[in-house]
Design a protein around this motif. Structure first.
Motif, PDB file in Angstrom:
ATOM      1  N   ARG A   1       6.921   2.836   0.910  1.00  0.00           N
ATOM      2  CA  ARG A   1       5.726   3.502   1.076  1.00  0.00           C
ATOM      3  C   ARG A   1       4.140   3.359   0.683  1.00  0.00           C
ATOM      4  N   ALA A   2       3.231   4.172   1.469  1.00  0.00           N
ATOM      5  CA  ALA A   2       1.525   3.208   1.856  1.00  0.00           C
ATOM      6  C   ALA A   2       1.028   2.661   0.308  1.00  0.00           C
ATOM      7  N   GLY A   3       0.824   4.078  -0.287  1.00  0.00           N
ATOM      8  CA  GLY A   3       0.849   3.646  -1.974  1.00  0.00           C
ATOM      9  C   GLY A   3       1.288   2.541  -2.761  1.00  0.00           C
ATOM     10  N   PHE A   4       2.646   2.423  -2.416  1.00  0.00           N
ATOM     11  CA  PHE A   4       3.178   0.876  -3.319  1.00  0.00           C
ATOM     12  C   PHE A   4       2.876   0.028  -2.654  1.00  0.00           C
ATOM     13  N   THR A   5       2.990  -0.043  -0.941  1.00  0.00           N
ATOM     14  CA  THR A   5       2.808  -1.661  -0.363  1.00  0.00           C
ATOM     15  C   THR A   5       1.137  -1.786  -0.559  1.00  0.00           C
ATOM     16  N   ALA A   6       0.478  -0.830  -0.863  1.00  0.00           N
ATOM     17  CA  ALA A   6      -1.095  -1.063  -1.279  1.00  0.00           C
ATOM     18  C   ALA A   6      -1.526  -1.836  -2.271  1.00  0.00           C
ATOM     19  N   LEU A   7      -0.089  -1.883  -3.381  1.00  0.00           N
ATOM     20  CA  LEU A   7      -0.100  -2.838  -4.643  1.00  0.00           C
ATOM     21  C   LEU A   7       0.651  -3.201  -4.281  1.00  0.00           C
ATOM     22  N   ASN A   8       1.498  -3.686  -3.612  1.00  0.00           N
ATOM     23  CA  ASN A   8       1.989  -5.290  -3.363  1.00  0.00           C
ATOM     24  C   ASN A   8       2.757  -5.498  -2.036  1.00  0.00           C
ATOM     25  N   PRO A   9       2.097  -6.189  -1.266  1.00  0.00           N
ATOM     26  CA  PRO A   9       2.030  -5.789   0.359  1.00  0.00           C
ATOM     27  C   PRO A   9       3.586  -6.827   0.744  1.00  0.00           C
ATOM     28  N   ALA A  10       4.099  -7.584   0.084  1.00  0.00           N
ATOM     29  CA  ALA A  10       5.702  -7.355  -0.044  1.00  0.00           C
ATOM     30  C   ALA A  10       6.205  -6.780   0.011  1.00  0.00           C
ATOM     31  N   GLY A  11       6.038  -5.488  -0.616  1.00  0.00           N
ATOM     32  CA  GLY A  11       7.359  -4.304  -1.205  1.00  0.00           C
ATOM     33  C   GLY A  11       8.178  -4.314  -1.962  1.00  0.00           C
ATOM     34  N   GLN A  12       8.515  -5.128  -2.881  1.00  0.00           N
ATOM     35  CA  GLN A  12       9.131  -5.562  -3.768  1.00  0.00           C
ATOM     36  C   GLN A  12       9.126  -5.562  -5.011  1.00  0.00           C
ATOM     37  N   THR A  13       9.948  -4.609  -5.359  1.00  0.00           N
ATOM     38  CA  THR A  13       9.527  -4.565  -7.105  1.00  0.00           C
ATOM     39  C   THR A  13      10.224  -5.152  -7.844  1.00  0.00           C
ATOM     40  N   PRO A  14       9.313  -4.971  -9.530  1.00  0.00           N
ATOM     41  CA  PRO A  14       8.391  -5.258  -9.977  1.00  0.00           C
ATOM     42  C   PRO A  14       7.152  -5.159  -9.989  1.00  0.00           C
TER      43      PRO A  14
END
Length: 93
Positions: A38-51
């Motif tokens: 999701r674009a909004g999430f990858t903007a926070l963490n470009p690696a796209g991993q949680t948490p």
């Protein structure tokens, strides 16, 4: 307000959820499915991993970095013991 982007089955997310609960931190949980990228999430963490933990303008990713930040900024209910033996046991668990 603290906001935790997590995936329910992710063990690293679970570790951070547990720490927030132990510390008594009021927070909002945002369910993420990392494979959706999701674009909004990858903007926070470009690696796209949680948490990912967001607190005002601060954004932290990686469970170890998040836990260290929580431990260093919230003095109540220490997560890691004060003696070398207690800290070793905490790390083992």
């Amino acid at each position: 307000m603290w906001r935790l982007y997590h995936f329910t089955l992710c063990p690293f997310s679970r570790k951070v959820r547990f720490a927030l609960a132990v510390k008594g931190v009021t927070h909002e949980l945002v369910q993420e499915r990392p494979w959706e990228k999701r674009a909004g999430f990858t903007a926070l963490n470009p690696a796209g991993q949680t948490p990912v933990l967001q607190r005002d303008t601060l954004v932290l990713s990686d469970s170890t970095a998040i836990l260290e930040h929580i431990e260093e900024t919230l003095e109540r209910t220490p997560l890691i013991g004060s003696t070398p033996e207690d800290r070793a046991e905490t790390r083992r668990l």
